[in-house]
Design an enzyme around this catalytic site. Structure first.
Site, PDB file in Angstrom:
ATOM      1  N   CYS A 100     -97.503   4.126  99.371  1.00  0.00           N
ATOM      2  CA  CYS A 100     -96.848   5.436  99.076  1.00  0.00           C
ATOM      3  C   CYS A 100     -97.467   5.937  97.712  1.00  0.00           C
ATOM      4  CB  CYS A 100     -95.357   5.053  98.590  1.00  0.00           C
ATOM      5  SG  CYS A 100     -94.519   6.409  98.081  1.00  0.00           S
TER       6      CYS A 100
ATOM      7  N   ASP B  26     -94.520  12.157 108.898  1.00  0.00           N
ATOM      8  CA  ASP B  26     -94.147  11.951 107.496  1.00  0.00           C
ATOM      9  C   ASP B  26     -94.024  13.277 106.899  1.00  0.00           C
ATOM     10  OD1 ASP B  26     -94.452  11.742 104.655  1.00  0.00           O
ATOM     11  OD2 ASP B  26     -96.040   9.860 104.836  1.00  0.00           O
TER      12      ASP B  26
ATOM     13  N   HIS C  80     -93.026   8.434 106.808  1.00  0.00           N
ATOM     14  CA  HIS C  80     -93.342   7.602 105.637  1.00  0.00           C
ATOM     15  C   HIS C  80     -92.770   6.186 105.438  1.00  0.00           C
ATOM     16  CE1 HIS C  80     -95.259   8.218 101.596  1.00  0.00           C
ATOM     17  NE2 HIS C  80     -94.119   7.351 100.995  1.00  0.00           N
TER      18      HIS C  80
END
Length: 293
Positions: free
Chosen positions: A174, A231, A261
């Site tokens: 991330c 995502d 995600h």
């Protein structure tokens, strides 16, 4: 493990930026216990890797202007030095999931180390709202600081006597996925990098920040980028463009068609076991291919 001098010649830092880093205080002096508040509730499928056969725990890493709390893990047997992987935190900082990733790597024979890269700006582990995390902490963390502190993690690993930094890899998730791209462009001595769903455009917390596309001309490290087609925070069309631009290079982009995600984050609802396990196998193969393992 002794004090490590900060190298003011590092390429990403100007003298003014270094001076600014040195003036900042440290708001975080120890790592979070358990999982970050904003990540609650923790899902039942969360992976727990025990410390059996490992030396693992919190350490203090000298950085510009002070000391950063960090976590290291490496095999208890064998004299080392072990191949080294820097693990870069996700948006929630260094909480239990990131520590567990370090232990997973140590079980594979690596020296793994991660640091709380928000230490100067604030403790996100107790914040419950993701927007508050962005506004109060993440938006105030400059890329120059991130690069400098990862340099210091490498210095710390070198000084430990347990890490072989001639076999250096980096991986991040991330927020840390983007930082992995940044560091791969900064340090050509990294042998291989694996970026999990790191933003390719300027991030939402700083639209003036550099994009991954802008890094490509200086990228000499092979990067494996792992992304989900669903995502909502990283447009898949932009990831496809990045994949096309990297065609013919040593880097590679993998896009999982049915996931979003944070698909590796096993403690969250976003977790996708098939994609996570495939990505983890790809990480191991990538590090072996380019001489980290």
């Amino acid at each position: 493990m002794g004090s490590i001098p900060f190298d003011h010649r590092r390429a990403w830092l100007t003298a003014d930026a270094t001076s600014d880093l040195s003036r900042r205080g440290f708001m975080v002096t120890s790592l979070a216990v358990g999982f970050a508040a904003a990540a609650q509730p923790v899902m039942a499928q969360a992976v727990t890797t025990n410390g059996e056969g490992l030396i693992a725990g919190e350490v203090a890493v000298p950085v510009a202007g002070g000391v950063m709390p960090a976590y290291q893990a490496y095999p208890a047997t064998g004299s080392g030095p072990f191949p080294t992987v820097i693990v870069v935190q996700e948006i929630f900082g260094v909480h239990e999931y990131i520590k567990d990733v370090c232990r997973r790597l140590a079980k594979l024979g690596y020296y793994a180390v991660t640091g709380e890269l928000y230490a100067r700006q604030g403790d996100v582990s107790k914040l419950t709202d993701i927007k508050e995390i962005f506004a109060k902490v993440v938006s105030k963390v400059p890329d120059e600081q991130v690069i400098s502190d990862i340099d210091s993690l490498v210095d710390f690993a070198r000084s430990s006597g347990k890490a072989d930094i001639t076999r250096l890899g980096i991986t991040g998730f991330c927020w840390g996925g983007r930082a992995t791209w940044l560091y791969a462009a900064h340090n050509s001595k990294v042998r291989a990098a694996v970026a999990w769903y790191g933003m390719v455009d300027p991030p939402m917390w700083n639209e003036k920040a550099i994009s991954v596309f802008q890094l490509l001309p200086k990228l000499k490290v092979p990067v494996l980028g792992l992304y989900g087609a669903k995502d909502t925070s990283i447009p898949v069309a932009h990831v496809e463009t990045l994949k096309a631009e990297l065609a013919g290079t040593s880097s590679e982009i993998v896009i999982y068609p049915d996931v979003g995600h944070a698909f590796h984050a096993d403690y969250r609802p976003s977790y996708d076991r098939n994609a996570a396990e495939d990505g983890w196998h790809r990480l191991q193969d990538w590090f072996k291919k380019f001489g980290v393992a």
